[in-house]
Design a protein around this motif. Sequence first.
Motif, PDB file in Angstrom:
ATOM      1  N   LEU A 138      20.487 -16.030  68.275  1.00  0.00           N
ATOM      2  CA  LEU A 138      20.866 -15.950  66.950  1.00  0.00           C
ATOM      3  C   LEU A 138      19.858 -16.017  66.058  1.00  0.00           C
ATOM      4  O   LEU A 138      19.358 -15.354  64.743  1.00  0.00           O
ATOM      5  N   ARG A 139      19.394 -16.974  65.520  1.00  0.00           N
ATOM      6  CA  ARG A 139      17.833 -17.900  64.775  1.00  0.00           C
ATOM      7  C   ARG A 139      16.596 -16.953  64.935  1.00  0.00           C
ATOM      8  O   ARG A 139      16.548 -16.354  64.011  1.00  0.00           O
ATOM      9  N   ALA A 140      16.707 -15.795  65.966  1.00  0.00           N
ATOM     10  CA  ALA A 140      15.070 -15.067  66.232  1.00  0.00           C
ATOM     11  C   ALA A 140      16.159 -14.215  65.337  1.00  0.00           C
ATOM     12  O   ALA A 140      15.125 -13.012  64.877  1.00  0.00           O
ATOM     13  N   LEU A 141      17.134 -13.720  65.068  1.00  0.00           N
ATOM     14  CA  LEU A 141      17.574 -12.016  63.693  1.00  0.00           C
ATOM     15  C   LEU A 141      17.231 -12.658  62.775  1.00  0.00           C
ATOM     16  O   LEU A 141      17.780 -11.923  61.793  1.00  0.00           O
ATOM     17  N   TRP A 142      17.379 -14.248  62.408  1.00  0.00           N
ATOM     18  CA  TRP A 142      17.239 -14.320  61.163  1.00  0.00           C
ATOM     19  C   TRP A 142      16.350 -14.357  59.909  1.00  0.00           C
ATOM     20  O   TRP A 142      16.910 -13.163  58.553  1.00  0.00           O
ATOM     21  N   MET A 143      14.942 -12.837  60.586  1.00  0.00           N
ATOM     22  CA  MET A 143      14.454 -12.307  59.767  1.00  0.00           C
ATOM     23  C   MET A 143      14.769 -10.915  59.250  1.00  0.00           C
ATOM     24  O   MET A 143      14.471 -10.428  58.614  1.00  0.00           O
ATOM     25  N   ILE A 144      15.647 -10.761  60.142  1.00  0.00           N
ATOM     26  CA  ILE A 144      15.811  -9.269  60.284  1.00  0.00           C
ATOM     27  C   ILE A 144      16.920  -9.112  59.396  1.00  0.00           C
ATOM     28  O   ILE A 144      16.582  -8.708  58.303  1.00  0.00           O
ATOM     29  N   PHE A 145      17.730 -10.004  59.143  1.00  0.00           N
ATOM     30  CA  PHE A 145      18.934 -10.022  58.288  1.00  0.00           C
ATOM     31  C   PHE A 145      18.234 -10.437  57.002  1.00  0.00           C
ATOM     32  O   PHE A 145      18.818  -9.627  55.936  1.00  0.00           O
ATOM     33  N   ALA A 146      17.577 -10.827  56.690  1.00  0.00           N
ATOM     34  CA  ALA A 146      16.646 -11.418  55.251  1.00  0.00           C
ATOM     35  C   ALA A 146      15.851  -9.745  55.037  1.00  0.00           C
ATOM     36  O   ALA A 146      16.085  -9.357  53.554  1.00  0.00           O
ATOM     37  N   TYR A 147      15.611  -9.448  55.951  1.00  0.00           N
ATOM     38  CA  TYR A 147      14.578  -8.737  55.693  1.00  0.00           C
ATOM     39  C   TYR A 147      15.484  -7.163  55.302  1.00  0.00           C
ATOM     40  O   TYR A 147      15.462  -6.206  54.356  1.00  0.00           O
ATOM     41  N   ALA A 148      16.621  -6.916  55.965  1.00  0.00           N
ATOM     42  CA  ALA A 148      17.651  -6.015  55.309  1.00  0.00           C
ATOM     43  C   ALA A 148      18.674  -6.408  54.377  1.00  0.00           C
ATOM     44  O   ALA A 148      18.318  -5.510  53.578  1.00  0.00           O
ATOM     45  N   LEU A 149      18.886  -7.470  53.387  1.00  0.00           N
ATOM     46  CA  LEU A 149      19.095  -7.542  52.737  1.00  0.00           C
ATOM     47  C   LEU A 149      18.270  -8.074  51.459  1.00  0.00           C
ATOM     48  O   LEU A 149      19.109  -7.682  50.265  1.00  0.00           O
ATOM     49  N   VAL A 184      18.021  -3.799  47.120  1.00  0.00           N
ATOM     50  CA  VAL A 184      18.141  -5.222  47.458  1.00  0.00           C
ATOM     51  C   VAL A 184      19.849  -5.359  47.431  1.00  0.00           C
ATOM     52  O   VAL A 184      19.958  -5.039  46.222  1.00  0.00           O
ATOM     53  N   PHE A 185      20.220  -6.342  47.744  1.00  0.00           N
ATOM     54  CA  PHE A 185      21.603  -6.394  47.604  1.00  0.00           C
ATOM     55  C   PHE A 185      22.441  -6.710  46.503  1.00  0.00           C
ATOM     56  O   PHE A 185      23.516  -6.326  46.477  1.00  0.00           O
ATOM     57  N   LEU A 186      21.803  -7.058  45.089  1.00  0.00           N
ATOM     58  CA  LEU A 186      21.881  -7.789  44.298  1.00  0.00           C
ATOM     59  C   LEU A 186      22.321  -6.440  43.464  1.00  0.00           C
ATOM     60  O   LEU A 186      23.455  -6.466  42.552  1.00  0.00           O
ATOM     61  N   THR A 187      21.692  -5.705  43.871  1.00  0.00           N
ATOM     62  CA  THR A 187      22.349  -4.592  42.610  1.00  0.00           C
ATOM     63  C   THR A 187      23.524  -3.882  43.213  1.00  0.00           C
ATOM     64  O   THR A 187      24.539  -2.748  42.555  1.00  0.00           O
ATOM     65  N   GLU A 188      23.803  -4.145  44.803  1.00  0.00           N
ATOM     66  CA  GLU A 188      24.745  -3.166  45.210  1.00  0.00           C
ATOM     67  C   GLU A 188      26.032  -4.212  44.741  1.00  0.00           C
ATOM     68  O   GLU A 188      27.746  -3.966  44.193  1.00  0.00           O
ATOM     69  N   ALA A 189      26.094  -5.441  44.707  1.00  0.00           N
ATOM     70  CA  ALA A 189      27.138  -6.612  43.641  1.00  0.00           C
ATOM     71  C   ALA A 189      27.437  -5.938  42.318  1.00  0.00           C
ATOM     72  O   ALA A 189      28.550  -6.420  42.310  1.00  0.00           O
ATOM     73  N   PHE A 190      25.710  -5.173  41.669  1.00  0.00           N
ATOM     74  CA  PHE A 190      26.365  -5.768  40.056  1.00  0.00           C
ATOM     75  C   PHE A 190      26.603  -4.406  39.704  1.00  0.00           C
ATOM     76  O   PHE A 190      27.984  -5.141  38.736  1.00  0.00           O
ATOM     77  N   VAL A 191      26.371  -3.619  40.405  1.00  0.00           N
ATOM     78  CA  VAL A 191      27.669  -2.243  40.356  1.00  0.00           C
ATOM     79  C   VAL A 191      28.787  -2.099  40.344  1.00  0.00           C
ATOM     80  O   VAL A 191      29.515  -1.654  39.566  1.00  0.00           O
ATOM     81  N   ASN A 192      28.998  -2.715  41.291  1.00  0.00           N
ATOM     82  CA  ASN A 192      30.008  -2.779  41.895  1.00  0.00           C
ATOM     83  C   ASN A 192      31.331  -4.131  40.981  1.00  0.00           C
ATOM     84  O   ASN A 192      32.552  -3.627  40.925  1.00  0.00           O
ATOM     85  N   PHE A 193      30.683  -5.159  40.773  1.00  0.00           N
ATOM     86  CA  PHE A 193      31.219  -6.541  40.260  1.00  0.00           C
ATOM     87  C   PHE A 193      31.140  -7.199  39.550  1.00  0.00           C
ATOM     88  O   PHE A 193      31.296  -8.055  39.563  1.00  0.00           O
ATOM     89  N   GLY A 194      29.898  -6.222  38.648  1.00  0.00           N
ATOM     90  CA  GLY A 194      29.230  -6.965  37.876  1.00  0.00           C
ATOM     91  C   GLY A 194      28.392  -8.384  37.790  1.00  0.00           C
ATOM     92  O   GLY A 194      28.351  -8.441  39.139  1.00  0.00           O
ATOM     93  N   TRP A 195      27.951  -9.013  36.731  1.00  0.00           N
ATOM     94  CA  TRP A 195      27.583 -10.635  37.486  1.00  0.00           C
ATOM     95  C   TRP A 195      28.327 -11.518  37.665  1.00  0.00           C
ATOM     96  O   TRP A 195      27.728 -12.376  39.238  1.00  0.00           O
ATOM     97  N   VAL A 196      29.985 -11.706  37.971  1.00  0.00           N
ATOM     98  CA  VAL A 196      30.446 -11.836  39.311  1.00  0.00           C
ATOM     99  C   VAL A 196      30.415 -11.670  40.349  1.00  0.00           C
ATOM    100  O   VAL A 196      30.319 -12.372  41.763  1.00  0.00           O
ATOM    101  N   GLY A 197      30.038 -10.517  40.495  1.00  0.00           N
ATOM    102  CA  GLY A 197      29.533  -9.940  41.987  1.00  0.00           C
ATOM    103  C   GLY A 197      28.903 -10.371  41.783  1.00  0.00           C
ATOM    104  O   GLY A 197      28.056 -11.281  43.615  1.00  0.00           O
TER     105      GLY A 197
END
Length: 424
Positions: free
Chosen positions: A372-383, A336-349
Motif C-alpha cells: 500500500l505504501r508503494a502506491l502513495w505517489m500514484i495516489f498523489a499524482y492522481a490528486l 487538481v482535486f480542489l477544482t472539483e471540490a470548489f465547483v461542487n461545494f464551494g469553499w466549504v467543499g
Amino acid sequence: MRAPDAVSHWRPGPLDRVLGVLTRVEWSGAIFASAIALAYVVVPLAVYLAGLENEYFLQLAKLGAVGAACVLIGTRLPFFDRLNRSEDQKRVLGMEPFLAAVWGGFLVFVVLVCVTAERIPFVAALQGADRETISTLREQFLKAREGWQASFVYVNAALAGALVPYSLALLLLHRHRFRWLFFGFFLVYCISFVEKSFFLRAAIPLLYLTVQRRIASLIRPGLVLAGGLALLLLVTVASGIGTSDSDRGGDEYFSATYIPEGPLGMLGWRAVAIPVITAADALRVFEQEYSSTLLMGATSSLLAGTFGLERVKFERDVFAAQWGQNETETGSANSVFLTEAFVNFGWVGAVVFSLFVGVLFRIFARSQDEALRALWMIFAYALYAAPLIGILFSNGYALVLLLSMQFRCEPGAAPAPELPATPT
C-alpha cells in the motif's frame, strides 16, 4: 517489511538519497501539500504578478493556499486510525487467490479490449499514422466505446487504477517468480494506447520499493527514473504531440494555445503549465458557463446517481473551452482535486476535501503494508490532476485502502531465492 540483508551492500549515491527523501511515505502529506503550494499557489501567483491578466490565476492561488494548508492539518487528524489494524490483528488473505483474481480478470479484460479495438494506438504510431489518427484511436480504445463496450473505461479504471499496481507491489515484495512477466505485461498495456503518463502506475511502485530499499534487486533507482523518462519521451513522440514544425512557440507559455517546440518542450509545458492552465480554466468555465452555481456533486457519476442528479460532464466542457471538442466528443480536461471540490461545494467543499486528503495520506504513512505504501505517489499524482471522488471509487483506492487496513496478504509458498546485490 524491510529489504533483505543483500540490500545493505548497496551504497546509495546523492541521487538515491534525494529520491529517498522525496519518496518517504511518512512525509507524504507534507510533500503533497508542498507540491500543491508550489504548483497552484506560487506558480499562478508569479504568472499573475508578472503581467498575465488572468483573474482566475489569482483565484487559483487562493484555492491552492487553502487546500495545501488543510491537507497538512488533515495529516494530524486520527479519524481512521482505529480502522488501520496492526499486522498481527489483520485477517489473513491468501496472496495466490488474490493475485489470480486480479491478474486473471485483468488478462481477460486486456484481451477483450485489444480484440475489439479497431487498431491499437501505439502499433498505429509505429506504422506511421498521423497525429489526428492516433488521437482518435486513443479515444476509441476505451473512452469512445458504445453499447456494452462503454463499460471498458470503468473496468480499466477499477483494475489499473489501484488493484493492479497494488498486486504488482505484492509480487515484487514477495519475489514472485513471475513478477517481471506481470510487470512487463502491465507496462506494455500502459503504453499501448499512448496515454502519456499511464505507465507510471507500473513504474512508481518499482521506484518506491527500490529507493526505499524494500526489495533486493540489481535494478537501481536511477535506472528506474531514467527508464521512466525515456518511456515518457517515447510515448510523447509516438502520440505525435510536439512534432509539428509549424507555428512554434505561439502565444503565452501559460496558455492553452501555446505551441511548444518538439517533444521535450511539450513534456516541460505539459508538466509545468498545463495543470495550472487547466485548473484556472476550470474556474473560468464554472463562472462563465455555470454562473458560479454550485453543482452539488453533479460532476461525479457516483454522487449524481446516488442523489438523482443530472450528470454534469464538467471536465468535457473545460476541454471544449480550451481546445474545442474532439471527433469522438469524449475529450476531458481534468484538473487538481480542489477544482472539483470548489465547483461542487464551494469553499466549504475545498476545505473538507483537502482535510480528507490529508487524512488519507495519514493512512498511507501509518500503514505497515509496504504494498500500500508503494502506491502513495500514484495516489498523489492522481490528486494533482484529477477529482478525488473518482480516484477513490472509480480507480479503486477506497477498496484497496479498506482491504489493506483489514487484511494482510500472505503467500502460500516460499519466495524465490534472493539475487546478489551486485553482479558476480
